[in-house]
Design a protein around this motif. Structure first.
Motif, PDB file in Angstrom:
ATOM      1  N   PRO A 106       0.666  -0.963   0.165  1.00 25.97           N
ATOM      2  CA  PRO A 106      -0.281  -0.430  -0.223  1.00 25.97           C
ATOM      3  C   PRO A 106       0.939   1.102   0.184  1.00 25.97           C
ATOM      4  CG  PRO A 106      -0.736  -0.942   1.749  1.00 25.97           C
ATOM      5  CD  PRO A 106       0.864  -2.119   1.586  1.00 25.97           C
ATOM      6  N   ILE A 107       0.519   2.795  -0.996  1.00 33.40           N
ATOM      7  CA  ILE A 107       0.883   3.141  -1.248  1.00 33.40           C
ATOM      8  C   ILE A 107       0.111   4.836  -0.610  1.00 33.40           C
ATOM      9  CG2 ILE A 107       1.926   3.254  -3.364  1.00 33.40           C
ATOM     10  CD1 ILE A 107       4.412   4.623  -2.728  1.00 33.40           C
ATOM     11  N   LYS A 108       0.478   6.223  -0.705  1.00 35.47           N
ATOM     12  CA  LYS A 108      -0.585   6.881  -1.008  1.00 35.47           C
ATOM     13  C   LYS A 108       0.287   8.298  -1.513  1.00 35.47           C
ATOM     14  CE  LYS A 108      -3.704  10.055   1.401  1.00 35.47           C
ATOM     15  NZ  LYS A 108      -5.038  10.169   2.416  1.00 35.47           N
ATOM     16  N   LEU A 135       9.336   3.764  -5.059  1.00 38.56           N
ATOM     17  CA  LEU A 135       9.313   3.733  -3.751  1.00 38.56           C
ATOM     18  C   LEU A 135       8.231   2.159  -3.190  1.00 38.56           C
ATOM     19  CD1 LEU A 135       8.584   7.360  -3.285  1.00 38.56           C
ATOM     20  CD2 LEU A 135      10.682   5.942  -2.382  1.00 38.56           C
ATOM     21  N   GLN A 136       7.517   1.807  -4.054  1.00 39.72           N
ATOM     22  CA  GLN A 136       6.445   1.214  -3.734  1.00 39.72           C
ATOM     23  C   GLN A 136       7.121  -0.858  -3.724  1.00 39.72           C
ATOM     24  OE1 GLN A 136       3.083  -0.206  -6.419  1.00 39.72           O
ATOM     25  NE2 GLN A 136       1.850  -0.044  -4.737  1.00 39.72           N
ATOM     26  N   ASP A 175      -4.118  15.657   6.217  1.00 40.84           N
ATOM     27  CA  ASP A 175      -3.884  14.261   5.629  1.00 40.84           C
ATOM     28  C   ASP A 175      -2.559  14.250   5.374  1.00 40.84           C
ATOM     29  OD1 ASP A 175      -4.802  12.255   3.887  1.00 40.84           O
ATOM     30  OD2 ASP A 175      -5.332  12.879   2.216  1.00 40.84           O
ATOM     31  N   THR A 176      -2.501  12.945   5.502  1.00 40.11           N
ATOM     32  CA  THR A 176      -0.814  12.144   5.204  1.00 40.11           C
ATOM     33  C   THR A 176      -0.910  11.447   3.929  1.00 40.11           C
ATOM     34  OG1 THR A 176      -0.940   9.946   6.182  1.00 40.11           O
ATOM     35  CG2 THR A 176      -0.783  11.549   8.028  1.00 40.11           C
ATOM     36  N   CYS A 177       0.301  11.304   3.449  1.00 42.27           N
ATOM     37  CA  CYS A 177       0.761  10.539   2.007  1.00 42.27           C
ATOM     38  C   CYS A 177       2.413  10.219   2.335  1.00 42.27           C
ATOM     39  CB  CYS A 177       0.475  11.357   0.958  1.00 42.27           C
ATOM     40  SG  CYS A 177       1.380  12.872   0.713  1.00 42.27           S
ATOM     41  N   ASN A 178       2.711   8.884   1.433  1.00 42.81           N
ATOM     42  CA  ASN A 178       3.620   9.071   0.720  1.00 42.81           C
ATOM     43  C   ASN A 178       5.012   9.999   0.062  1.00 42.81           C
ATOM     44  OD1 ASN A 178       2.174   5.941   1.623  1.00 42.81           O
ATOM     45  ND2 ASN A 178       4.242   5.431   2.806  1.00 42.81           N
ATOM     46  N   VAL A 179       4.203  10.236  -0.376  1.00 36.93           N
ATOM     47  CA  VAL A 179       4.890  10.972  -2.099  1.00 36.93           C
ATOM     48  C   VAL A 179       4.406  12.091  -2.002  1.00 36.93           C
ATOM     49  CG1 VAL A 179       5.096  11.202  -4.436  1.00 36.93           C
ATOM     50  CG2 VAL A 179       5.180   8.760  -3.122  1.00 36.93           C
ATOM     51  N   ASN A 183      -2.239  -0.141  -5.868  1.00 42.23           N
ATOM     52  CA  ASN A 183      -2.614  -0.374  -4.227  1.00 42.23           C
ATOM     53  C   ASN A 183      -1.976   0.543  -3.712  1.00 42.23           C
ATOM     54  OD1 ASN A 183      -3.851  -1.772  -2.037  1.00 42.23           O
ATOM     55  ND2 ASN A 183      -2.082  -2.931  -1.350  1.00 42.23           N
ATOM     56  N   CYS A 184      -2.238   1.543  -4.663  1.00 48.06           N
ATOM     57  CA  CYS A 184      -2.069   3.400  -4.477  1.00 48.06           C
ATOM     58  C   CYS A 184      -3.879   3.912  -4.166  1.00 48.06           C
ATOM     59  CB  CYS A 184      -1.954   3.467  -5.257  1.00 48.06           C
ATOM     60  SG  CYS A 184      -1.266   5.042  -5.351  1.00 48.06           S
ATOM     61  N   GLU A 185      -3.918   4.986  -3.505  1.00 42.62           N
ATOM     62  CA  GLU A 185      -4.975   5.437  -2.357  1.00 42.62           C
ATOM     63  C   GLU A 185      -3.659   7.282  -3.425  1.00 42.62           C
ATOM     64  OE1 GLU A 185      -6.791   7.302   1.239  1.00 42.62           O
ATOM     65  OE2 GLU A 185      -5.414   5.589   1.437  1.00 42.62           O
ATOM     66  N   LEU A 186      -5.119   7.423  -4.276  1.00 39.19           N
ATOM     67  CA  LEU A 186      -4.380   8.882  -4.943  1.00 39.19           C
ATOM     68  C   LEU A 186      -5.764  10.181  -4.434  1.00 39.19           C
ATOM     69  CD1 LEU A 186      -3.151  11.169  -7.102  1.00 39.19           C
ATOM     70  CD2 LEU A 186      -4.409   9.401  -8.547  1.00 39.19           C
ATOM     71  N   VAL A 187      -5.737  11.134  -4.388  1.00 38.25           N
ATOM     72  CA  VAL A 187      -6.026  12.187  -4.026  1.00 38.25           C
ATOM     73  C   VAL A 187      -5.530  13.595  -4.689  1.00 38.25           C
ATOM     74  CG1 VAL A 187      -5.703  12.835  -1.542  1.00 38.25           C
ATOM     75  CG2 VAL A 187      -7.594  13.039  -1.849  1.00 38.25           C
ATOM     76  N   VAL A 188      -6.275  14.379  -5.231  1.00 39.61           N
ATOM     77  CA  VAL A 188      -5.909  15.282  -6.133  1.00 39.61           C
ATOM     78  C   VAL A 188      -6.765  16.415  -5.091  1.00 39.61           C
ATOM     79  CG1 VAL A 188      -5.621  16.527  -8.377  1.00 39.61           C
ATOM     80  CG2 VAL A 188      -5.110  14.558  -8.005  1.00 39.61           C
TER      81      VAL A 188
END
Length: 645
Positions: free
Chosen positions: A71-73, A497-498, A198-202, A96-101
């Motif tokens: 999982p990665i966001k 990264l993933q 909010d939090t994210c990896n990238v 398996n990537c959560e994405l928000v713009v």
């Protein structure tokens, strides 16, 4: 040939988690204490391997297939061309990537949503200003108006499902990197005004270069009692009829605005133009000439229908547009025959368009080469400037009063509306705090200059990438291809990264230094280093500076090749920690090899195409290449574009 003969189906298809079906020695099966560890390790992202011995190994395999889609966001800031591209390609290529713009405006489009002023239009041929994978055949004109571009971006977002990930009217207020967690903490303001985290990896900044509007630094600006507007914050409801209008600026926005306002009934325009500038022929003049369009910019309906009906004709036209743009790189290099010839042509063209007031040519002609400032064709600008209801004012503005603008000669120019076409804080830090390693802010990191690596990263800011960042625009060629190329590079970084269990990657300071040195050396031989005021040359505060920070150091094709194969050795990495209970925190950088399985092998009922994908035409052509018989070195594909690792 296979190391094993064909096995019975019930054994061959046993899933790896079936302890009864897996022979002793693979993940320690048939040993209860190791099976329990395997189940726990699967949860923790690692798996045991005992080589058939009834004891724990010093290091345990990660119980995942080699593809490793952990999982990665990703959070993307901005939904213009760049943000929409990310929102199309990320879900396509990364599982398996959560994405928000997060987009601060009420609609998508970025600069094309914000810039709605009269005359706002593309200043390069529209057919070179679109996604390569979503061609629009029926552009209304060679230089499409802003509304049409805005509609195209919105249509692309809906067509490819990018709108699923875009949150409108969500403005990013703060970004902070947590090194221990390997996460960005992003504060966002909802339409209600509420701020959440909010939090994210990238974290990907897709804000672009022309986003944070810059008002003129003039005493008394806010004291003016009439209507005041910025070119990127246009008041559509304001009626300019019979109004006295002041326009400050001589950049592309002012050059497009003035011809439109000049034609409004009863208007009087006071154009405060201090900077000298070249007004170029249309950037697609070669196309117009080849097509016999003359000075017309709109396409004939039968021509558009022909492009729709004939794919070969469409490709021929598209190649002509792209080649026309990529064939003029020499015009940016000082002293080349093309550069010298272009300047002469510009001079003749400006004189011809200023016949009504020829003295204006001497007022406008710069001492720098064409291209030092952003070239703008400005159809109708010089003609409008020569009209009787337009005043060309060269005196410096000293202050603004409630009634109007006061110039250096002491004269008050009374006006009803003030239009500031004064650009943006280009190549500067965003208007919100962005804190990287050790709490250093991007604002401080770039206080002198927006130093970067290949326009898309900077040191001290892990897992943070820029679309159209500093040195990310182009003097000639397709900007949208630059966007796609940069976006594809960043996608590769996200996948790295993933897949490789990397917690963070950050560009080395030395590589930022090297790229900065390369840029400065390259630009010395270009027109961009002539003495001019340009958004191409801004310091870290958005002020005029001594270095080119707005443009890529080379051509569009040069950029496409430079970003084609990432140099991963230019980054420093930290890795995801191992399970303390099993691997005692030791990091094995080859852990990405997983448990020996490929993802396709683990499906409940794998298809033949999944298990033999490398034989299918699509993968043969894309990944492997089909050699020519006899003389494979004559393959046209590699003549056009040399193979790269």
């Amino acid at each position: 040939m296979s190391a094993f003969p064909n096995l019975p189906e019930d054994i061959a298809r046993a899933p790896p988690g079936d302890a009864d079906a897996i022979p002793n020695g693979i993940n320690g099966a048939n040993h209860p204490e190791t099976v329990e560890a395997a189940e726990q390790a699967h949860v923790n992202g690692s798996g045991p391997h005992t080589n058939g011995e009834n004891k724990a190994a010093p290091w345990l395999l990660h119980d995942t297939p080699i593809e490793n889609q952990r999982p990665i966001k990703v959070i993307v800031i901005g939904a213009g061309y760049s943000g929409v591209y990310c929102a199309i390609r990320i879900p396509e290529r990364i599982r398996n990537c959560e994405l928000v713009v997060y987009e601060k405006n009420e609609g998508v489009g970025g600069t094309w949503y914000e810039n709605k002023y009269p005359g706002a239009a593309c200043d390069v041929p529209s057919h070179s200003y679109q996604f390569s994978f979503n061609p629009k055949v029926d552009w209304s004109a060679l230089y499409a108006p802003s509304q049409e571009i805005r509609d195209y971006i919105e249509e692309s977002a809906k067509k490819y499902g990018a709108d699923r990930f875009i949150k409108l009217q969500h403005e990013v207020k703060d970004c902070e990197w947590n090194e221990q967690e390997g996460l960005w903490h992003v504060k966002v303001q909802r339409p209600s005004g509420e701020i959440f985290e909010d939090t994210c990896n990238v974290l990907i900044s897709a804000r672009g270069n022309l986003n944070n509007r810059q008002w003129p630094d003039i005493e008394g600006l806010r004291s003016f009692k009439g209507e005041t507007m910025h070119s990127s914050q246009w008041n559509d409801k304001y009626d300019f009829t019979n109004k006295r209008v002041a326009v400050i600026g001589s950049g592309s926005s002012a050059i497009q605005i003035i011809p439109k306002l000049q034609k409004v009934p009863g208007t009087t325009l006071n154009c405060f133009i201090r900077s000298r500038t070249w007004i170029s022929p249309p950037l697609g003049q070669g196309i117009q000439d080849k097509m016999g369009m003359g000075d017309k910019f709109t396409f004939a309906p039968d021509f558009v229908e022909k492009l729709k009906d004939d794919p070969e004709e469409w490709l021929k036209f598209r190649l002509m547009v792209e080649a026309d743009a990529n064939n003029i790189h020499a015009v940016t290099l000082k002293g080349t025959p093309m550069q010298l010839g272009a300047q002469k042509m510009f001079e003749e063209g400006m004189k011809a368009r200023l016949q009504k007031k020829p003295e204006y040519f001497d007022w406008l002609k710069p001492g720098f080469s064409p291209g030092c400032r952003r070239l703008t064709p400005g159809p109708g600008f010089l003609e409008a400037l020569s009209e009787d209801n337009v005043n060309f004012i060269r005196d410096k503005i000293t202050r603004i009063e409630p009634e109007g603008v006061v110039t250096e000669d002491g004269k008050l120019h009374e006006i009803d509306v003030l239009v500031c076409a004064t650009g943006f804080y280009a190549s500067a830090a965003p208007p919100f705090r962005t804190a990287g390693l050790d709490g250093e802010t991007l604002q401080n990191h770039w206080k002198e200059r927006a130093t970067n690596y290949l326009s898309l990263a900077t040191d001290n800011f892990p897992n943070h990438f820029f679309m159209l960042g500093p040195n990310g625009a182009i003097g000639e060629g397709s900007l949208t291809m630059m966007i796609e190329t940069t976006g594809s590079y960043i996608l590769k970084a996200v996948r790295k990264l993933q897949k490789e269990n990397i917690k963070s990657m950050v560009i080395k300071h030395e590589r930022v230094r090297d790229f900065t040195q390369y840029c400065d050396t390259y630009f010395r031989g270009t027109v961009f280093m002539d003495e001019c005021q340009s958004w191409y040359r801004k310091d870290g505060q958005g002020r005029s500076g001594p270095f080119v920070t707005g443009l890529w150091p080379g051509s569009c094709i040069h950029c496409i090749e430079a970003l084609r194969s990432p140099r991963w050795e230019d980054y420093s990495y930290t890795y995801m920690p191992e399970s303390d209970s099993e691997n005692k925190g030791e990091v094995n950088q080859m852990a990405w090899l997983g448990n020996g399985w490929g993802m396709n092998q683990l499906a409940a009922e794998p298809r033949e195409v999944d298990l033999g994908f490398y034989l299918t035409p699509m993968f043969q052509e894309r990944d492997l290449g089909v050699p020519l018989k006899g003389r494979p070195e004559e393959n046209e594909q590699y003549r056009i574009r040399p193979w790269s690792y």
